[in-house]
Scaffold this motif. Structure first.
Motif, PDB file in Angstrom:
ATOM      1  N   THR A   6       0.846  -1.187   0.000  1.00 17.86           N
ATOM      2  CA  THR A   6       0.000   0.000   0.000  1.00 17.86           C
ATOM      3  C   THR A   6       0.883   1.238   0.000  1.00 17.86           C
ATOM      4  OG1 THR A   6      -1.649  -1.174   1.282  1.00 17.86           O
ATOM      5  CG2 THR A   6      -1.843   1.206   1.212  1.00 17.86           C
ATOM      6  N   ARG A   7       0.530   2.165  -0.846  1.00 22.74           N
ATOM      7  CA  ARG A   7       1.212   3.456  -0.873  1.00 22.74           C
ATOM      8  C   ARG A   7       0.172   4.517  -0.551  1.00 22.74           C
ATOM      9  NH1 ARG A   7       3.977   1.682  -6.262  1.00 22.74           N
ATOM     10  NH2 ARG A   7       5.583   0.365  -5.380  1.00 22.74           N
ATOM     11  N   PRO A   8       0.075   4.942   0.701  1.00 21.73           N
ATOM     12  CA  PRO A   8      -1.013   5.808   1.133  1.00 21.73           C
ATOM     13  C   PRO A   8      -1.045   7.199   0.509  1.00 21.73           C
ATOM     14  CG  PRO A   8       0.542   5.452   2.923  1.00 21.73           C
ATOM     15  CD  PRO A   8       0.973   4.587   1.778  1.00 21.73           C
ATOM     16  N   GLN A   9       0.029   7.649  -0.091  1.00 20.38           N
ATOM     17  CA  GLN A   9       0.018   8.994  -0.664  1.00 20.38           C
ATOM     18  C   GLN A   9      -0.931   9.116  -1.854  1.00 20.38           C
ATOM     19  OE1 GLN A   9       2.659   6.968  -0.696  1.00 20.38           O
ATOM     20  NE2 GLN A   9       3.783   7.077  -2.578  1.00 20.38           N
ATOM     21  N   HIS A  10      -1.388   7.999  -2.420  1.00 17.10           N
ATOM     22  CA  HIS A  10      -2.329   8.006  -3.531  1.00 17.10           C
ATOM     23  C   HIS A  10      -3.537   7.157  -3.137  1.00 17.10           C
ATOM     24  CE1 HIS A  10       0.754   9.732  -6.056  1.00 17.10           C
ATOM     25  NE2 HIS A  10       1.559   8.754  -5.734  1.00 17.10           N
ATOM     26  N   PRO A  11      -4.542   7.753  -2.498  1.00 18.01           N
ATOM     27  CA  PRO A  11      -5.684   6.949  -2.085  1.00 18.01           C
ATOM     28  C   PRO A  11      -6.317   6.252  -3.290  1.00 18.01           C
ATOM     29  CG  PRO A  11      -5.988   9.271  -1.496  1.00 18.01           C
ATOM     30  CD  PRO A  11      -4.693   9.157  -2.217  1.00 18.01           C
ATOM     31  N   HIS A  12      -6.687   4.998  -3.121  1.00 19.59           N
ATOM     32  CA  HIS A  12      -7.347   4.180  -4.139  1.00 19.59           C
ATOM     33  C   HIS A  12      -6.441   3.811  -5.304  1.00 19.59           C
ATOM     34  CE1 HIS A  12     -10.748   5.354  -1.814  1.00 19.59           C
ATOM     35  NE2 HIS A  12     -10.778   6.562  -2.295  1.00 19.59           N
ATOM     36  N   LEU A  13      -5.154   4.107  -5.208  1.00 15.50           N
ATOM     37  CA  LEU A  13      -4.245   3.787  -6.294  1.00 15.50           C
ATOM     38  C   LEU A  13      -3.058   2.994  -5.771  1.00 15.50           C
ATOM     39  CD1 LEU A  13      -4.145   7.218  -8.151  1.00 15.50           C
ATOM     40  CD2 LEU A  13      -5.481   5.216  -8.750  1.00 15.50           C
ATOM     41  N   ASP A  14      -2.455   2.255  -6.661  1.00 20.35           N
ATOM     42  CA  ASP A  14      -1.213   1.549  -6.362  1.00 20.35           C
ATOM     43  C   ASP A  14      -1.320   0.668  -5.125  1.00 20.35           C
ATOM     44  OD1 ASP A  14      -0.091   2.816  -8.550  1.00 20.35           O
ATOM     45  OD2 ASP A  14       0.581   4.511  -7.344  1.00 20.35           O
ATOM     46  N   ARG A  15      -2.292  -0.194  -5.127  1.00 18.54           N
ATOM     47  CA  ARG A  15      -2.471  -1.134  -4.033  1.00 18.54           C
ATOM     48  C   ARG A  15      -2.473  -2.539  -4.604  1.00 18.54           C
ATOM     49  NH1 ARG A  15      -4.801   1.439   0.729  1.00 18.54           N
ATOM     50  NH2 ARG A  15      -5.124   3.617   0.239  1.00 18.54           N
ATOM     51  N   ALA A  16      -1.950  -3.483  -3.827  1.00 19.15           N
ATOM     52  CA  ALA A  16      -1.913  -4.865  -4.292  1.00 19.15           C
ATOM     53  C   ALA A  16      -2.062  -5.815  -3.112  1.00 19.15           C
ATOM     54  CB  ALA A  16      -0.604  -5.153  -5.023  1.00 19.15           C
ATOM     55  N   PHE A  17      -2.713  -6.930  -3.368  1.00 23.86           N
ATOM     56  CA  PHE A  17      -2.873  -7.990  -2.375  1.00 23.86           C
ATOM     57  C   PHE A  17      -2.711  -9.317  -3.102  1.00 23.86           C
ATOM     58  CE2 PHE A  17      -5.710 -11.160  -0.444  1.00 23.86           C
ATOM     59  CZ  PHE A  17      -5.109 -11.276   0.803  1.00 23.86           C
ATOM     60  N   LEU A  34     -12.018 -12.216   1.269  1.00 25.66           N
ATOM     61  CA  LEU A  34     -10.821 -11.363   1.291  1.00 25.66           C
ATOM     62  C   LEU A  34     -10.939 -10.215   0.295  1.00 25.66           C
ATOM     63  CD1 LEU A  34      -8.053 -14.086   1.657  1.00 25.66           C
ATOM     64  CD2 LEU A  34      -8.600 -12.291   3.320  1.00 25.66           C
ATOM     65  N   THR A  35     -11.554 -10.490  -0.840  1.00 27.22           N
ATOM     66  CA  THR A  35     -11.762  -9.438  -1.845  1.00 27.22           C
ATOM     67  C   THR A  35     -12.634  -8.329  -1.280  1.00 27.22           C
ATOM     68  OG1 THR A  35     -11.482 -10.982  -3.674  1.00 27.22           O
ATOM     69  CG2 THR A  35     -12.710  -8.955  -4.131  1.00 27.22           C
ATOM     70  N   VAL A  36     -13.755  -8.698  -0.700  1.00 30.68           N
ATOM     71  CA  VAL A  36     -14.663  -7.702  -0.121  1.00 30.68           C
ATOM     72  C   VAL A  36     -13.962  -6.922   0.991  1.00 30.68           C
ATOM     73  CG1 VAL A  36     -16.805  -7.410   1.195  1.00 30.68           C
ATOM     74  CG2 VAL A  36     -16.742  -8.976  -0.760  1.00 30.68           C
ATOM     75  N   ALA A  37     -13.231  -7.611   1.854  1.00 30.67           N
ATOM     76  CA  ALA A  37     -12.545  -6.946   2.963  1.00 30.67           C
ATOM     77  C   ALA A  37     -11.490  -5.964   2.465  1.00 30.67           C
ATOM     78  CB  ALA A  37     -11.907  -7.986   3.879  1.00 30.67           C
ATOM     79  N   HIS A  38     -10.690  -6.374   1.496  1.00 32.05           N
ATOM     80  CA  HIS A  38      -9.627  -5.483   1.011  1.00 32.05           C
ATOM     81  C   HIS A  38     -10.192  -4.291   0.246  1.00 32.05           C
ATOM     82  CE1 HIS A  38      -6.715  -8.421   2.336  1.00 32.05           C
ATOM     83  NE2 HIS A  38      -5.814  -7.463   2.166  1.00 32.05           N
ATOM     84  N   LEU A  39     -11.194  -4.511  -0.565  1.00 29.77           N
ATOM     85  CA  LEU A  39     -11.762  -3.372  -1.295  1.00 29.77           C
ATOM     86  C   LEU A  39     -12.410  -2.380  -0.334  1.00 29.77           C
ATOM     87  CD1 LEU A  39     -13.158  -5.036  -4.535  1.00 29.77           C
ATOM     88  CD2 LEU A  39     -10.995  -3.850  -4.171  1.00 29.77           C
ATOM     89  N   GLY A  40     -13.027  -2.886   0.709  1.00 34.79           N
ATOM     90  CA  GLY A  40     -13.572  -1.989   1.728  1.00 34.79           C
ATOM     91  C   GLY A  40     -12.478  -1.196   2.424  1.00 34.79           C
ATOM     92  N   ALA A  41     -11.391  -1.874   2.789  1.00 37.41           N
ATOM     93  CA  ALA A  41     -10.267  -1.206   3.450  1.00 37.41           C
ATOM     94  C   ALA A  41      -9.586  -0.201   2.530  1.00 37.41           C
ATOM     95  CB  ALA A  41      -9.254  -2.242   3.938  1.00 37.41           C
ATOM     96  N   TRP A  42      -9.629  -0.467   1.234  1.00 37.83           N
ATOM     97  CA  TRP A  42      -9.006   0.442   0.273  1.00 37.83           C
ATOM     98  C   TRP A  42      -9.932   1.587  -0.125  1.00 37.83           C
ATOM     99  CZ3 TRP A  42      -6.903  -3.800  -3.552  1.00 37.83           C
ATOM    100  CH2 TRP A  42      -5.835  -4.479  -2.935  1.00 37.83           C
ATOM    101  N   GLY A  43     -11.116   1.657   0.452  1.00 34.90           N
ATOM    102  CA  GLY A  43     -12.055   2.728   0.126  1.00 34.90           C
ATOM    103  C   GLY A  43     -12.826   2.490  -1.153  1.00 34.90           C
TER     104      GLY A  43
END
Length: 146
Positions: A6-17, A34-43
């Motif tokens: 996760t790179r928090p400086q770009h919300p909703h961008l550049d995230r991987a699981f 896990l998909t639902v949980a991560h997408l929720g956590a990623w906004g």
């Protein structure tokens, strides 16, 4: 082997699981959760339902058609450039489904055979990448609404 970047400086961008899951019904269910949980956590909760359906179908296919005893399937979720990408990799590269546009509807009374039609209906794009041997990856992308 869960891995999240996760790179928090770009919300909703550049995230991987990435996670390895057993090719079982339990592994398929866990992939969806896990998909639902991560997408929720990623906004991105608005994309979670669509993505969960796609993951459920791809993971079920990996479990039914891509299963090799003792080998897990891999789920990868990435967000970047306005796109959510879902990848499911299994270890049966010799069992390749029909690609985009080539999926045929099953008979009306068939109990299976609709998974890739669901993926095709929900995803903005999808496809299949062979290899490396003995693997294949089926991927789907969802364009994110801003």
């Amino acid at each position: 082997m869960n891995q999240e970047i996760t790179r928090p400086q770009h919300p909703h961008l550049d995230r991987a699981f990435t996670v390895l899951l057993s090719p079982t019904r339990r592994g398929t269910r866990l992939a969806r959760l896990l998909t639902v949980a991560h997408l929720g956590a990623w906004g991105l909760p608005s994309e979670a339902e669509k993505a969960a359906h796609i993951v459920a179908e791809l993971a079920a296919n990996a479990t039914v058609h891509g299963r090799v005893k003792g080998r897990d399937f891999q789920l990868v979720l990435t967000v970047g450039g306005g796109t959510l990408r879902i990848e499911v990799t299994d270890t049966r590269g010799d069992s390749v489904p029909p690609g985009p546009g080539a999926v045929k509807p099953p008979e009306d009374d068939a109990e299976t055979g609709r998974g890739l039609l669901i993926v095709e209906a929900l995803a903005s794009h999808w496809g299949i990448v062979p290899g490396p041997v003995p693997r294949k990856t089926v991927w789907a992308e969802i364009d994110l609404v801003r």
